[in-house]
Design a protein around this motif. Sequence first.
Motif, mmCIF file in Angstrom:
data_model
loop_
_atom_site.group_PDB
_atom_site.id
_atom_site.type_symbol
_atom_site.label_atom_id
_atom_site.label_comp_id
_atom_site.label_asym_id
_atom_site.label_seq_id
_atom_site.Cartn_x
_atom_site.Cartn_y
_atom_site.Cartn_z
ATOM 1 N N SER A 577 0.833 -1.213 0.000
ATOM 2 C CA SER A 577 0.000 0.000 0.000
ATOM 3 C C SER A 577 0.857 1.249 0.000
ATOM 4 O O SER A 577 0.364 2.329 0.311
ATOM 5 N N GLN A 579 3.105 1.831 2.156
ATOM 6 C CA GLN A 579 3.245 2.275 3.555
ATOM 7 C C GLN A 579 4.684 2.579 3.959
ATOM 8 O O GLN A 579 4.924 3.065 5.063
ATOM 9 N N TYR A 609 -0.345 0.919 6.870
ATOM 10 C CA TYR A 609 -0.050 2.332 6.598
ATOM 11 C C TYR A 609 0.928 2.843 7.665
ATOM 12 O O TYR A 609 1.185 2.164 8.652
ATOM 13 N N GLN A 628 -2.656 2.897 2.202
ATOM 14 C CA GLN A 628 -3.869 2.688 1.399
ATOM 15 C C GLN A 628 -4.636 4.007 1.273
ATOM 16 O O GLN A 628 -4.772 4.730 2.250
ATOM 17 N N CYS A 641 -2.660 3.677 -3.831
ATOM 18 C CA CYS A 641 -1.859 3.911 -2.644
ATOM 19 C C CYS A 641 -1.008 5.149 -2.858
ATOM 20 O O CYS A 641 -0.714 5.523 -3.984
#
Length: 1608
Positions: A577, A579, A609, A628, A641
């Motif tokens: 995502s 992150q 995240y 995300q 993302c």
Amino acid sequence: MDSQERSSEEAEGAKERGLVYVWKAGSCSVTPERLPGLSGKTVLQAALGIHHGLLLTEGGEVYSFGKLPWRSGPEECVNSPILENTLLGHRIITVAAGSFHNGAVTESGVVYMWGDNSAGQCAVANQPCVPEPQLVSICDSETSPLLSVRILQLACGEEHTLALSLSREIWAWGSGCQLGLITTTFPVTKPQKVEHLAGRVVLQIACGAYHSLALVQCLPVQEMKPIPERCNHCSQPLITMMDKEDHVIISDSHCCPLGVALSDNQPENHVFCPSSDTPEGKSVTAGQSEDCQKPLVEQHRLVGLESDGPSGLSSSDGREDSGISSLGNTLFSDKKEVKEYLIGLSDNSLNESLNKSICTEPEQQLAACIPGPPGSSTSTLNSLVASCASAVGVRVAATYEAGALSLKKVMNFYGTSSSEAGSQSGSRSPGPEALKDSREEQVRLESMQGKKSSSLVDIREEESEGGSRRLSLPGLLSQVSPRLLRKVGRAKMRTVALTPTYSGEADALLPSLRTEVWSWGKGKEGQLGHGDVLPRLQPLCVKSLDGKEVIHLSAGGHHSLALTAKSQVYSWGSNISGQLGHLNTPTTVPRLAKVCGDGIWTTAAGLDYSLFLADEKDFQPGLYYCGQETSTESNLNENSCTKSPVLLVACSKIGYISNVIAGGDNCLALVDKNLMGYIASLHELAATERRFYFKLSEIKSQVLRPLLGLDNLGNANTIQLLQEMASRFSKLCYLIGQHGASLSSFLHGVKEARSLAILKHSSLFLDSYTEYCTSVTNFLVMGGFTVLAKPAIDFLSKNQELLQKLSEKNEENLQLVEVLNALFFMPFGRLHSYARTLLKLATCFEVASPEYQKLQDSSSCYESLAVHLSRKMKEAEYTLGFWKTFPGKMTDSLRKPERRLICESSNRGLSLQHAGRFSVNWFILFNDALVHAQFSTHHIFPLSTLWVEALSEEAGNVNGLKITTPEEQFVLVSSTPQEKTKWLRAISQAVDQALRGTSDMILYGAGGNVPRQEPPISRSAKYTFYKDPRFKDAVYDGRWLSGKPHGRGILKWADGRMYSGTFRTGLEDGYGEYRVPNKALNKEDHYVGYWKEGKMCGHGVYSYATGEVYEGCFQDNMRHGHGLLRSGKLTSSSPSMFIGQWIMDKKSGYGVFDDITRGEKYMGMWQDDLCQGNGVVVTQFGLYYEGAFSTNKMMGTGILLSEDDTWGSGIKITGTYFKPSLYENEKDKPKALRKLGILAVSPDEKWKAVFEECWNQLGCESPGQGDRWKAWDNIAVALTTNRRQHKDSPELLTRSHTQTLESLEFIPQHIGAFTLEKYENIKKYLIKACDTPLHPLGKLVETLVAVYRMTYVGVGANRRLLQEAVREIKSYLKRIFQLVRFLFPDLPEEGSTIPFLATEPKGRRSFCSAKCDSRSESPEPGYVVTSFGLLLPVLLPRLYPPLFMLYALDNEREEDIYWECVLRLNKQTDLALLSFLGVQAKFWPGTVSILGDSRKVYLSLLTVTLVCFSSPNSTTFTPADKLKVIQQTFEEISQSVLETLQEDFLWSMDDLFPVFLYVVLRARIRNLGSEVHLIEDLMDPYLQHGEQGIMFTTLKACYYQIQHEKLT
């Protein structure tokens, strides 16, 4: 903070602290909302799980909110927080939330767990879920009895929990390999210690869903150890070197046949070598989870690609071990084999890329593999060359092209190269070879992560942030041995290396930056950071984060974040995502996240995240999100993302965020409102400190390190100063980094002003800045920056922008020197901002509050230090300017780093008085010396021994200053009165400063220290004489007074002589110790005693190197007066002793010489070291001679006697002699011989020097001539000085001795008529005075006793000497009495009487008459004063043993006869004896009972007499005492007889004698003859005719009677 302690203003603001805002994760445009239902409680800490959260309030209460399936139903959601009642009453200090379970720790370190327990994560067995908090007992099984472990911090994952104990160890429970425990049975419900990190200091722990992280403090850096040349197990060489025609093979692949040697600090090393996770370890966990089931082979192959370090045994603190190959490693001989081995790998593209990189870029590949220089435990070159290719898990025989680089360049390369992934900006700066962002390149970079750097050791090794460089080693290496290489390597490092500069003190008080990150658990997404996707059963160090100063870790679902002190974040793990905050791949190793904010200071990792809290421009924290992104507008990209972290604008509006927490669905922020500007000021302080640290680090790595790497940095001196500056800079930099980290954690907490480190530990900051200032100004003064500028020109031109940015100077064509100046003086500006911020904070409190006071004081402290340091810098610049203009030749000798210019007389303001017409005199005042410079010479006068005074105007010395130094005195004339005042003030202040030695220190808080105008005239200082003829080249250290040594001091001459003691006006005077080395004997002469005007004078002890010891008086460095000389020990060739008078170093006057070897003793007169005059000689064989001597021979008339009055054989006599016949009795002896001692020295001539010394001490020229009061003064002075001397060594004085001394300080006063009481007082005073040798009389008595014993002990114990001995005592008494009468003039002369006062009881039962008589029969009407009565009690006890011995020897024959009779008569019974002795019957006891009584009486008398006479340790010494005993005996006899007869009765001698004889017989007195003679010789003359005299005569008669008793 307790509520009472809070000032009112703060109390209002308290409600606005710790507010909780929550929002849904996954969108960048959300608005955070206040969590309802907390009604003004301040929240200190929060924790989030997947669907729930925990809050900890200031009162230590815990609230839960969200979905709590273990408490209510599975679907129910609790929106407003509810209190956990079970925990009420336990003050909770920290909480933690896992995915579905919770933990809390109380103040006393006890853990409570509740929530989901399916994997044992709540440490409860067989219970799927724990609804209420339940206590977890954690016990250390290694201790007995079992001790419960106190916990500081908790971390919870999905199926496991970790706890950090007070002793910084990790305890784990739950399931999975992320526990780090050596076990296969899960769940673990009883907390167990993670043994792998035992003994290391763990600072923080974090749990992801299935992995664990720990922040561990680095082990202390060990000192530079030479590398072992051989294996210490099997003694084979560790490094081998082979020469080929075109290349060298250096190999360290020694494999010890005796097994793997373990490094000291980490016994389990071999278990977790990254390149060879032990096969056993893996097979144990097979079948556990899909992550853990990698087949072994594959695991081994992967190692080849993504290993994180050299394959050798890697020791836990990141240092290369001695190169023993590790277990699972296959060794390759060349690239071909590597390729073949890699063919079977699953990932073809990987294989290709590796193939390509190995084939196409051999050199570059090699360079990429080189680890950064290892720690100090191995030398640079050898470990680098040796582990060239080890990062790929192979050992390659390195092939180098010939030519190319010189050895020196190679060394330089190693000295500065290093390879780190990621640069400050987050993207790789294009290096010399721009790096292609390709898959292949990635693999290459990956392998670069295998760097093993220990940046703690060396500043240069931190990071060079560029691409890797090429390297080829020239063939010339083949001529060099490895040992030499090692040497060169070490030497080079030493020239420019920065020493480790972390103060232990700061580490103890502030967060440590010397940290490592360790990770373990499942690694499928790369969340462990080891460059692979393998699980790890045990903690393993993430090498690429070594030296990155990580201060905080966060673990998300499948990713990890590490926050550094430089406010950067490294992220690794799953990046599905986005992150991680960057898009680089692969993500199995830490890389920098790209956040736009100024500096990140808090991170939070959620399920998928991350949140970053960073400083914005106005110091209000900005919150960034990456992960995300659920977009609501278009449903096309439902789940996109973030490309890079996005600022959540809405969050900036809610206030000052102090902490963020990430979970599954939700994010949470704790917010403070900025009341009174308090919170804003704190954030400003923290943000500016972090920026400041970032800047300092930049200077350190971008400027300081390259500078240190340059060649020709000037002479050794400059290099040393540069190093010192660099190390102090590092130390300051490190402290600022620590402070920044501590401020970040401070903002997470309660934010109490007084717990700010800058307040609590202000001395750390003040000292570090002061130290740095000293070193940087020293460097400046020595022209360091100018010297540095030359070799650095090249460096400057390349990095102009960088330097301008760092130094904040934007002018065109800047001088390099100025830039460097600006850079290295920059840190001092920070002090002003500390002061300003503290003042801002202070204004948030009431003026009366303690906080206000504390902040205000600290602020002025920092401000005054800033002012002080800027003054220091101005001084340094002024001095530097002066050196530039100063003539070169002198500069070299005068220029010193610490030396600062104060003022100089180049303006002709000061000249020397009476100087020649053409002479040039230039005076320069430095902070440590005044320099007088002439044409080509100069003289330096140290300020510590310089005295200055203004001359008075009258003497015609207008504007004159008189300068005094130990060996010079001169007058300086100034041109104007102002100039004179300026110089006088400048010199006085400089001298004062030099004496106090506090020029660097400053009284913090005082408004600048105002110096005293006048430096003290008397002071302590050290000085080397340069021209004084007697002291030339001697060093004196001690007290001074106006240019002369005065007081206590130590003087050491160049030839080894040394004097330690007191001085007076430049000469030794008083008590002192003096040593003179004797080169020939290799020993030293040693004198301890008194001095006068530079010469030995007074009493002292001189031990000669030859072994002789002289103890006595000196005058003008010669033995003069009374003294004792001991020659040789008893073992040496001619031991002897002389005691007597000396004149000018020669024996002259009366003296006693004991020749121990020959067994002779001479007592007589001496002259010029020879026996000259009358004398007596006794030998050990009993020979006795008296007569005249001349030059050591007997001459003239004399008497010679042998022991038994016969002639011995072998006596040779030159001259005439006659042999007296043995006479029957005394009367017939010729007159001349009857009395021995006529030809001996008369008693009054003996020991004259001893008495003269005593008179001199009292201040009299000759006996009796002098002032009595002066004498008393001298006594008082002697006592106090002696006491003062002994005070230094109290063991010499006992308590009673001290009391005696104190009582002696009072002089007995006499007013009015002289009475008996006064007489007694004088007697008491004398007894005390003679008790201590510190009193002149005591000293006299002590000396007399010594000489008397010397004379009459040993060979001198000759019966012929008895009369001589008695006469000597009488002479002593007479002469001491004269002294006493001088001190107490009221004392009547010898033989006068003191009348009794009417008050004294007159009635006394006379012994001879039964009537009460007004007075005894004695003729005198009072107490008779005699020298015997007054002084014998003092003298005789001390002289008793030798004297009594002589009596015993003299009366030996008589005594034998007497004793025989006593023993014989004592065999009879009482009645038989009484009748035998002719005692009248009426004195016999009439009945048995009375007989018993009388016997008792007699016996009691016997004991009295016995005790008084025969007991050897009896205290009754003097004749007077013994006479009293006799009198007492008579009285008791008389008393008992009177009781028996019961009538008045007058004794007649006929009756009395037999009774007394009986008592004496029964008393069995052993040496009665000697006693009788002693009493007779020494009793007071006036007593002979008194009562006691008659009684004594009776006793004497008994003695003779007993000898002649015939038993019929």
